[in-house]
Design an enzyme around this catalytic site. Structure first.
Site, PDB file in Angstrom:
ATOM      1  N   HIS A 112       0.834  -1.200   0.000  1.00 49.51           N
ATOM      2  CA  HIS A 112       0.000   0.000   0.000  1.00 49.51           C
ATOM      3  C   HIS A 112       0.872   1.255   0.000  1.00 49.51           C
ATOM      4  O   HIS A 112       0.633   2.186  -0.770  1.00 49.51           O
ATOM      5  CB  HIS A 112      -0.925   0.008   1.220  1.00 49.51           C
ATOM      6  CG  HIS A 112      -2.151  -0.809   1.063  1.00 49.51           C
ATOM      7  ND1 HIS A 112      -2.132  -2.188   1.103  1.00 49.51           N
ATOM      8  CD2 HIS A 112      -3.436  -0.450   0.856  1.00 49.51           C
ATOM      9  CE1 HIS A 112      -3.363  -2.633   0.938  1.00 49.51           C
ATOM     10  NE2 HIS A 112      -4.174  -1.603   0.777  1.00 49.51           N
ATOM     11  N   HIS A 151       1.558  -3.946   9.499  1.00 50.56           N
ATOM     12  CA  HIS A 151       2.928  -3.628   9.090  1.00 50.56           C
ATOM     13  C   HIS A 151       3.729  -3.061  10.242  1.00 50.56           C
ATOM     14  O   HIS A 151       3.193  -2.368  11.111  1.00 50.56           O
ATOM     15  CB  HIS A 151       2.947  -2.601   7.953  1.00 50.56           C
ATOM     16  CG  HIS A 151       2.627  -3.168   6.619  1.00 50.56           C
ATOM     17  ND1 HIS A 151       3.469  -4.014   5.947  1.00 50.56           N
ATOM     18  CD2 HIS A 151       1.537  -3.017   5.831  1.00 50.56           C
ATOM     19  CE1 HIS A 151       2.908  -4.356   4.803  1.00 50.56           C
ATOM     20  NE2 HIS A 151       1.731  -3.773   4.713  1.00 50.56           N
TER      21      HIS A 151
END
Length: 172
Positions: A112, A151
């Protein structure tokens, strides 16, 4: 003073836990979901097509340049995911679960963040007046991925670094 891989990992986990466990993260969970969702990819396609169809000066060049750079970026990103095979925080930290379900099982680099950074670089190159806004948006996507629990901070840095390198080479 030498910094070892273990020290970097400890700092990474500590920063992740601070961001993920903070009350602010919990309160901004819905905002983080929305921001993260803007980085899923559909927005890039929509922007590229709209510029191609309706922006007569740079729209076509932007579209084909984006197509070329994303064509280079995607296989490199996928290869790096398989090389690193870093488990996501929600899979590697005991008693921790993410606020969303990630699209794959590995976390480094952040797809992303890297895609949003590449798009921001392209927009900066063709439409500099929108660059600061787009880089801010890309940064918020990275932060949202940490606050959602999928993440570590270094995954975000690796994703942004990957795209900055590809953009640097592809935009000169």
């Amino acid at each position: 003073m030498l910094v070892s891989k273990n020290n970097v990992n400890q700092i990474d986990v500590a920063v992740f836990k601070f961001l993920f466990v903070s009350r602010l993260s919990f309160r901004l969970k819905d905002v983080s979901r929305f921001v993260s969702k803007t980085g899923d990819g559909q927005l890039y396609i929509a922007v590229g097509l709209l510029l191609y169809l309706f922006e007569p000066i740079n729209g076509r060049a932007f579209f084909f340049h984006a197509l070329a750079l994303f064509s280079v970026y995607l296989p490199i990103y996928l290869l790096l995911k398989q090389l690193f095979k870093r488990q996501r925080p929600c899979h590697s930290i005991v008693d921790m679960s993410s606020h969303i379900t990630a699209s794959d099982k590995f976390s480094m680099p952040s797809g992303h963040t890297s895609a949003a950074t590449l798009m921001a670089c392209l927009i900066e190159a063709y439409y500099p007046q929108w660059g600061a806004l787009c880089f801010t948006w890309a940064g918020l996507i990275g932060i949202s991925r940490v606050s959602l629990g999928v993440h570590y901070p270094t995954d975000i840095l690796a994703g942004a670094g990957l795209s900055l390198l590809i953009a640097y080479i592809g935009l000169i």
